[in-house]
Design an enzyme around this catalytic site. Structure first.
Site, PDB file in Angstrom:
ATOM      1  N   GLU A 135      18.517 -37.857 -22.501  1.00 45.15           N
ATOM      2  CA  GLU A 135      19.707 -38.585 -22.971  1.00 45.15           C
ATOM      3  C   GLU A 135      20.399 -39.092 -21.717  1.00 45.15           C
ATOM      4  OE1 GLU A 135      20.456 -39.144 -26.038  1.00 45.15           O
ATOM      5  OE2 GLU A 135      19.164 -37.739 -27.103  1.00 45.15           O
ATOM      6  N   CYS A 161      29.060 -41.901 -22.067  1.00 38.14           N
ATOM      7  CA  CYS A 161      27.733 -42.527 -21.988  1.00 38.14           C
ATOM      8  C   CYS A 161      27.618 -43.700 -22.945  1.00 38.14           C
ATOM      9  CB  CYS A 161      26.655 -41.492 -22.291  1.00 38.14           C
ATOM     10  SG  CYS A 161      26.904 -40.645 -23.847  1.00 38.14           S
TER      11      CYS A 161
HETATM   12  P1  NAD Z   1      23.512 -36.242 -13.251  1.00 36.67           P
HETATM   13  O1  NAD Z   1      22.207 -36.895 -13.532  1.00 36.67           O
HETATM   14  O2  NAD Z   1      24.062 -36.373 -11.884  1.00 36.67           O
HETATM   15  O3  NAD Z   1      23.429 -34.657 -13.531  1.00 36.67           O
HETATM   16  C1  NAD Z   1      23.108 -34.143 -14.796  1.00 36.67           C
HETATM   17  C2  NAD Z   1      22.641 -32.711 -14.637  1.00 36.67           C
HETATM   18  O4  NAD Z   1      21.410 -32.697 -13.912  1.00 36.67           O
HETATM   19  C3  NAD Z   1      23.590 -31.805 -13.863  1.00 36.67           C
HETATM   20  O5  NAD Z   1      23.645 -30.552 -14.496  1.00 36.67           O
HETATM   21  C4  NAD Z   1      22.928 -31.687 -12.502  1.00 36.67           C
HETATM   22  O6  NAD Z   1      23.242 -30.509 -11.808  1.00 36.67           O
HETATM   23  C5  NAD Z   1      21.470 -31.709 -12.891  1.00 36.67           C
HETATM   24  N1  NAD Z   1      20.546 -32.100 -11.816  1.00 36.67           N
HETATM   25  C6  NAD Z   1      20.800 -32.802 -10.692  1.00 36.67           C
HETATM   26  N2  NAD Z   1      19.661 -32.959  -9.974  1.00 36.67           N
HETATM   27  C7  NAD Z   1      18.675 -32.358 -10.663  1.00 36.67           C
HETATM   28  C8  NAD Z   1      17.272 -32.203 -10.460  1.00 36.67           C
HETATM   29  N3  NAD Z   1      16.660 -32.708  -9.391  1.00 36.67           N
HETATM   30  N4  NAD Z   1      16.565 -31.538 -11.404  1.00 36.67           N
HETATM   31  C9  NAD Z   1      17.171 -31.054 -12.516  1.00 36.67           C
HETATM   32  N5  NAD Z   1      18.492 -31.161 -12.762  1.00 36.67           N
HETATM   33  C10 NAD Z   1      19.230 -31.815 -11.845  1.00 36.67           C
HETATM   34  O7  NAD Z   1      24.511 -36.789 -14.349  1.00 36.67           O
HETATM   35  P2  NAD Z   1      26.078 -36.499 -14.485  1.00 36.67           P
HETATM   36  O8  NAD Z   1      26.784 -37.254 -13.411  1.00 36.67           O
HETATM   37  O9  NAD Z   1      26.320 -35.054 -14.631  1.00 36.67           O
HETATM   38  O10 NAD Z   1      26.397 -37.161 -15.901  1.00 36.67           O
HETATM   39  C11 NAD Z   1      26.726 -38.494 -16.059  1.00 36.67           C
HETATM   40  C12 NAD Z   1      25.570 -39.270 -16.628  1.00 36.67           C
HETATM   41  O11 NAD Z   1      25.190 -38.668 -17.872  1.00 36.67           O
HETATM   42  C13 NAD Z   1      25.939 -40.686 -16.967  1.00 36.67           C
HETATM   43  O12 NAD Z   1      24.871 -41.547 -16.625  1.00 36.67           O
HETATM   44  C14 NAD Z   1      26.127 -40.645 -18.472  1.00 36.67           C
HETATM   45  O13 NAD Z   1      25.983 -41.884 -19.115  1.00 36.67           O
HETATM   46  C15 NAD Z   1      25.083 -39.672 -18.868  1.00 36.67           C
HETATM   47  N6  NAD Z   1      25.345 -39.086 -20.195  1.00 36.67           N
HETATM   48  C16 NAD Z   1      24.500 -39.399 -21.214  1.00 36.67           C
HETATM   49  C17 NAD Z   1      24.752 -38.890 -22.485  1.00 36.67           C
HETATM   50  C18 NAD Z   1      23.836 -39.194 -23.645  1.00 36.67           C
HETATM   51  O14 NAD Z   1      23.921 -38.486 -24.627  1.00 36.67           O
HETATM   52  N7  NAD Z   1      22.973 -40.191 -23.576  1.00 36.67           N
HETATM   53  C19 NAD Z   1      25.865 -38.067 -22.689  1.00 36.67           C
HETATM   54  C20 NAD Z   1      26.701 -37.787 -21.627  1.00 36.67           C
HETATM   55  C21 NAD Z   1      26.413 -38.300 -20.377  1.00 36.67           C
END
Ligand code: NAD
Length: 498
Positions: free
Chosen positions: A238, A272
């Site tokens: 997502e 998002c």
């Molecule tokens: P992010 O990708 O920076 O981090 C998301 C999660 O991934 C965090 O828990 C982080 O610690 C973890 N992470 C980071 N590096 C990793 C790796 N190498 N392997 C595994 N996990 C890792 O995203 P964010 O800044 O926390 O969230 C914002 C983003 O999420 C935006 O792009 C937003 O649109 C999206 N989002 C999507 C939805 C949806 O349902 N489609 C909902 C909410 C947010």
């Protein structure tokens, strides 16, 4: 429950005040592997509890969350900076989904008979959906409860155990969630939270769980997918969006402006499926823009009870927002509300940009701030073509005076969800699936599809009686086979007329 085996810790900060909210352990590869091993045992116990008992436990988990609504909302408010009222609404939406998942899991996933078809008429055919085992959930910070619970709640209802890695910006929400779950299910660690930075998420991706449910940015989803590829662990992704809102002829412009400003700027634009681009048909453009700008000018970011929205949660995002505004202005766009000066760390005041080139960062990339681009178009067809040009395709919205045209546009909009005459309405309908296509990811949470995402279909046939003249035996005769071929002709050879 929260798992603490490490000496290393990290702090979660209030993005509005910079104050420390709490300190949490950084769970390393070993700690994550141990949590997954505990989850494996818990998964079997949880699966064996059966539908009725799991439903009861999940409804009690919902009860514990509801009784702790204020505590959870305050923590979300402190960790993300969003307004307390928005945090309360987030918990409300989460409760609604958990209730639906608990009540519908058996009906959606439980055993059912299906028609075996003429060729297998002597068999009883049963379809049922089994839990996968252990689900690793990696969550973002922007809706730190609602978003991961779209996976956690549905995965638990499908009979799985969960190891949850919340965002490093909102670890406390994850820890409290597991604590509340343990009120309803004290016997086994069916839901565990592991805290840490990206490396902890990476460890979970490599821990050979049965599925990873990732919510976050598309670049991180690619890393998770690459890690999961090593062990063929499936994932649901997502990711982000660049959602468009179309304002068509005959739309209720007051309602459209109200929804647009809410969809774009609530939670400081960090949604998002929030509104990032607006395409307005020319005959209603001026009036819509006037109403939109008036509403946006009345909004004030802050951390007090009267603030309309909070700070930008992640400091690094401020540079992205700034870059998008600057690039748009450098390339000839007009800031009809705000401008570069609207970025006042950690807050961003409302920004509305018009005449932004369609290939600029502000139109193509996820801004994740309280900014909107508004573009005048000839008609709804041009609006749809432009809306569909994005590499992202999460959701969208249409305001129109014509119900049939709105439905037609919604069907042709390249997105997983579209709401008509509202924004984000689909997220509050638990029976509807949620998820995107393209760079917005794949797979679905919420609804029946969200339950099936965390289950494996199991097909069973039981022969009730032997048919004379079977063709799936070495003792079949030419006559047996020719009877089958004749039957094929009778059943399927016909040319169908319109
Ligand atoms: P992010 O990708 O920076 O981090 C998301 C999660 O991934 C965090 O828990 C982080 O610690 C973890 N992470 C980071 N590096 C990793 C790796 N190498 N392997 C595994 N996990 C890792 O995203 P964010 O800044 O926390 O969230 C914002 C983003 O999420 C935006 O792009 C937003 O649109 C999206 N989002 C999507 C939805 C949806 O349902 N489609 C909902 C909410 C947010």
């Amino acid at each position: 429950m929260s798992v603490a085996t490490e000496n290393t810790t990290f702090t979660s900060l209030n993005p509005a005040t910079g104050e420390v909210v709490a300190e949490h352990p950084v769970h390393d590869d070993k700690a994550v592997a141990e949590a997954v091993a505990r989850a494996r045992e818990a998964a079997e116990w949880w699966r064996d509890l059966g539908w009725k008992e799991r439903r009861l436990r999940l409804l009690n988990f919902k009860g514990a969350l509801t009784r702790s609504l204020q505590r959870m909302a305050r923590l979300i408010h402190e960790e993300t900076g969003k307004t307390l009222q928005d945090a309360q609404l987030e918990v409300v939406a989460t409760i609604t989904h958990l209730d639906w998942a608990a009540r519908h899991a058996h009906k959606v996933l439980g055993p059912r008979s299906v028609f075996p078809g003429v060729a297998a008429i002597n068999h009883k055919a049963t379809l049922e959906y089994h839990p996968l085992g252990v689900i690793g959930v990696i969550g973002p910070w922007n809706y730190p409860l609602f978003t991961p619970m779209g996976s956690i709640g549905y995965a638990l209802a499908a009979g799985n155990a969960v190891v949850f890695k919340p965002s490093e910006f909102t670890p406390g929400v994850g820890v409290l969630l597991a604590e509340l779950f343990a009120v309803a299910v004290p016997e086994r660690p069916v839901l565990q939270t592991v805290t840490g930075l990206g490396a902890t998420g990476a460890a979970l991706s490599r821990a050979e769980v049965d599925k990873i449910a990732f919510t976050g940015s598309a670049p991180t989803a690619k890393k998770v997918m690459a890690a999961c590829a090593e062990s063929l662990t499936p994932i649901v992704a997502e990711c982000g969006g660049k959602d468009a809102l179309i304002v068509d002829t005959g739309a209720d412009l007051e309602a459209a402006a109200d929804a647009a400003v809410w969809g774009a700027m609530s939670n400081a634009g960090q949604t998002c499926a929030g509104v990032e681009r607006i395409y307005v048909v020319e005959d209603v453009y001026d009036e819509f823009l006037a109403r939109l700008t008036e509403k946006a000018r009345g909004l004030r970011p802050g951390f007090d009870r009267e603030a309309d929205y909070g700070p930008v949660t992640m400091p690094g995002q401020l540079e992205i927002i700034e870059r998008h505004i600057k690039d748009a202005l450098d390339r000839g766009a007009t800031a009809v509300v705000g401008g570069l000066e609207s970025v006042r760390r950690p807050y961003v005041e409302p920004v509305i940009l018009t005449d932004v080139p369609e290939d600029s960062a502000a139109v193509c990339e996820e801004t994740f701030g309280p900014t909107i681009t508004v573009q005048k178009v000839k008609d709804a067809e041009e609006a749809l073509a432009k809306a569909n040009q994005s590499s992202y395709a999460l959701a969208g919205a249409i305001f129109s005076g014509s119900r049939s045209r709105a439905m037609d546009l919604a069907r042709r909009m390249r997105s997983g969800m579209t709401s008509i005459n509202a924004v984000l309405a689909f997220a509050f309908v638990p029976a509807l699936p949620f998820g995107g296509v393209g760079e917005s990811g794949f797979g679905r949470i919420h609804g029946a599809d969200g339950l099936r995402e965390f289950a494996s279909p199991k097909a069973i046939t039981r022969q009730r009686f032997a048919l004379p003249g079977s063709v799936v035996t070495f003792s079949r005769t030419e006559k047996d086979l020719s009877r089958v071929l004749q039957l094929m002709n009778i059943l399927h050879a016909k040319q169908h007329k319109r």
